[in-house]
Design an enzyme around this catalytic site. Structure first.
Site, short mmCIF file in Angstrom:
data_model
loop_
_atom_site.label_atom_id
_atom_site.label_comp_id
_atom_site.label_asym_id
_atom_site.label_seq_id
_atom_site.Cartn_x
_atom_site.Cartn_y
_atom_site.Cartn_z
N ALA A 12 0.80 -1.22 0.00
CA ALA A 12 0.00 0.00 0.00
C ALA A 12 0.83 1.27 0.00
CB ALA A 12 -0.95 -0.02 1.20
N ARG A 23 2.88 10.40 -11.27
CA ARG A 23 1.93 11.39 -11.77
C ARG A 23 2.49 12.80 -11.67
NH1 ARG A 23 -1.80 7.86 -9.19
NH2 ARG A 23 -1.78 9.11 -7.29
N CYS A 44 -6.48 -6.93 3.86
CA CYS A 44 -7.68 -6.94 4.72
C CYS A 44 -8.78 -7.84 4.16
CB CYS A 44 -8.21 -5.52 4.89
SG CYS A 44 -7.08 -4.40 5.74
N ASP A 304 2.93 0.34 7.53
CA ASP A 304 2.87 -0.46 8.75
C ASP A 304 4.21 -0.61 9.46
OD1 ASP A 304 0.26 -0.72 8.06
OD2 ASP A 304 0.30 -2.88 7.71
N TYR A 450 -30.71 13.29 8.02
CA TYR A 450 -31.82 12.50 8.56
C TYR A 450 -32.80 12.15 7.46
CZ TYR A 450 -36.49 11.55 10.26
OH TYR A 450 -37.73 10.99 10.43
N TRP A 458 -32.76 12.40 15.80
CA TRP A 458 -31.52 12.53 16.57
C TRP A 458 -30.71 11.25 16.34
CZ3 TRP A 458 -29.73 16.73 19.18
CH2 TRP A 458 -30.64 17.76 19.42
#
Length: 473
Positions: A12, A23, A44, A304, A450, A458
């Site tokens: 990674a 790039r 993972c 890591d 919501y 809430w």
């Protein structure tokens, strides 16, 4: 003459740095040394490959070695193990099939990752004892599961030493460690018909989460017929006399098993850095500044193998997670191409799925750790509906929220819900509060979305903030 950017490690952090550097600078010479043959893969996802939800290892690969070489013009050298760094001469030495290669660098990134911790107990080297720290580990475990699932199609010659009688190869299996890998692999094995025993040294699983979250996950594991052994430090993996594991031995019990998985965490790979005089930090990982540069000029560390800075405490921490590796690698790629870029801090945000339960955590939850950082922690745990009460098929979300008594600053949270009911995604609001050093009173007023299919008016995070804020007022 163009500069040369050398990277040690092709997962990674390393490949994020290489890709970003390319790039930003089409002329930069980029050389990546990777000890194995796999690069840029999602480790993972290995438990879900073992489980069978992901059908091939190749599906876990984001970008193939050929794509890096041909499409991104990166000199990726797989099967090359870097064995030495000479900061004075600015060279690295790599070995492949006995042949030595010396490569000069102008900028060097150490992205050597982490390795599985194998506890110092007898029997860890027996046949039938597995770890899950690499693609090859995942392949071996998938093959073990396949031997059990496809017993009618296999001949005796194909049967592994840890499973002499294939019709009995559905368990019992021991999983040592109640963290992320242990829980995910308990699910993967149980879903394939194995009788799973999970051994955890402490008195609860997921020790970095709240007690409420840990208890909810442990209860659900039991509901799914995983035998959870808490407070059970493994003292030995017993030998059947032929070099194959036959039992997990604790102080109180001896549990027969046909195989065992060691899932007791990871530690940073730092030997190469130490030999080169590159300093480690208080966590034991490689120390780096905000730009990921080590004490040696033009030598960086990310992923890591390296420390990061915690956004709550401002202190060094070790949190080996994929996003941190990608983000810090990308920052190094920008820095070495002329745009100094900070890697950013971490909040220790993580998530785990256990069958039909999801859990997340972020920030500082441990009271002793909070006190050491100068806080006076106060926590409240609430349970609230995940969706509007009149909306069908909703569930509950349990939130444990922690804040500093004096300042009201949010320190961390742990959340758990049924899978799909939003514990993980709700943790992101708390991450925002941690990044902003917000108080619980400010979090209470966050304008969260919501709609009845998604939450209540809430949201449970807001409810937790209100309740904790009431305690602090």
């Amino acid at each position: 003459m163009t500069d040369t950017f050398v990277i040690v490690g092709g997962d990674a952090a390393g490949m994020a740095a290489a890709s970003k550097a390319r790039r930003e600078d089409s002329d930069l010479e980029i050389v990546v040394f990777e000890k194995g043959e796999w690069v840029s893969y999602g480790a993972c996802g290995l438990p879900y490959y073992v489980k069978g939800e992901i059908q091939s290892l190749e599906a876990l690969v984001s970008v193939t070695p050929e794509e890096f070489r041909e499409e991104r013009d990166i000199d990726l050298r797989t099967g090359h193990e870097v064995v030495a760094i000479d900061p004075d001469d600015r060279t690295v030495t790599a070995v492949r099939d006995g042949d030595e290669v010396v490569q000069s660098y102008d900028h060097l990134l150490l992205a050597t990752g982490a390795e599985s911790i194998v506890p110092p107990i007898d029997g860890v080297d027996l046949e039938g004892v597995y770890t899950l720290g690499s693609m090859s580990d995942g392949k071996e475990l998938r093959e073990y599961v396949a031997r059990a699932r496809d017993s009618e199609d296999l001949q005796q010659a194909d049967r592994g030493p840890a499973c002499r009688y294939l019709e009995d190869c559905t368990g019992p299996v021991g999983v040592v460690g109640g963290g992320y890998i242990g829980i995910e692999m308990a699910e993967a094995l149980a879903a394939n018909g194995f009788e799973v025993h999970l051994f955890q040294r402490s008195d609860r699983v997921l020790t970095g989460f709240s007690e409420a979250t840990s208890e909810a996950v442990a209860d659900h594991l039991r509901d799914r017929e995983v035998v959870v052994h808490l407070g059970s430090e493994v003292r030995e993996l017993a030998d059947d006399g032929d070099g194959t594991v036959e039992a997990v031995v604790t102080a109180a019990d001896r549990v027969p098993v046909e195989a065992a998985l060691i899932g007791t965490g990871v530690r940073p790979r730092t030997g190469l850095a130490e030999d080169a005089g590159i300093e480690l930090g208080p966590t034991g990982a490689i120390a780096a500044d905000a730009y990921r540069e080590t004490n040696v000029p033009d030598v960086y560390a990310a992923g890591d193998c390296a420390e990061a800075t915690h956004v709550v405490t401002g202190e060094s921490t070790y949190v080996p997670l994929a996003l941190t590796a990608n983000r810090h690698g990308r920052a190094v790629g920008q820095t070495v191409t002329g745009t100094p870029t900070e890697g950013g801090g971490v909040a220790g945000t993580a998530a785990v799925k256990a069958f039909d339960v999801e859990a997340a955590r972020t920030g500082i939850l441990d009271r002793d750790e909070a006190r050491e950082a100068g806080f006076d922690p106060v926590s409240e745990t609430i349970t609230a509906k995940s969706r509007a009460g009149y909306y069908p098929d909703g569930g509950d979300v349990t939130v444990t929220l922690t804040a500093d008594r004096d300042s009201g600053r949010v320190l961390g949270a742990s959340l758990v819900s049924e899978y799909g009911e939003g514990a993980v995604h709700r943790s992101h609001a708390v991450v925002g509060a941690l990044e902003a050093s917000a108080t619980v009173f400010e979090l209470e007023n966050y304008d969260l979305a919501y709609a009845p299919p998604f939450n209540t008016t809430w949201d449970p995070v807001l409810v937790a903030a209100k309740v904790l804020g009431g305690e602090l007022r």
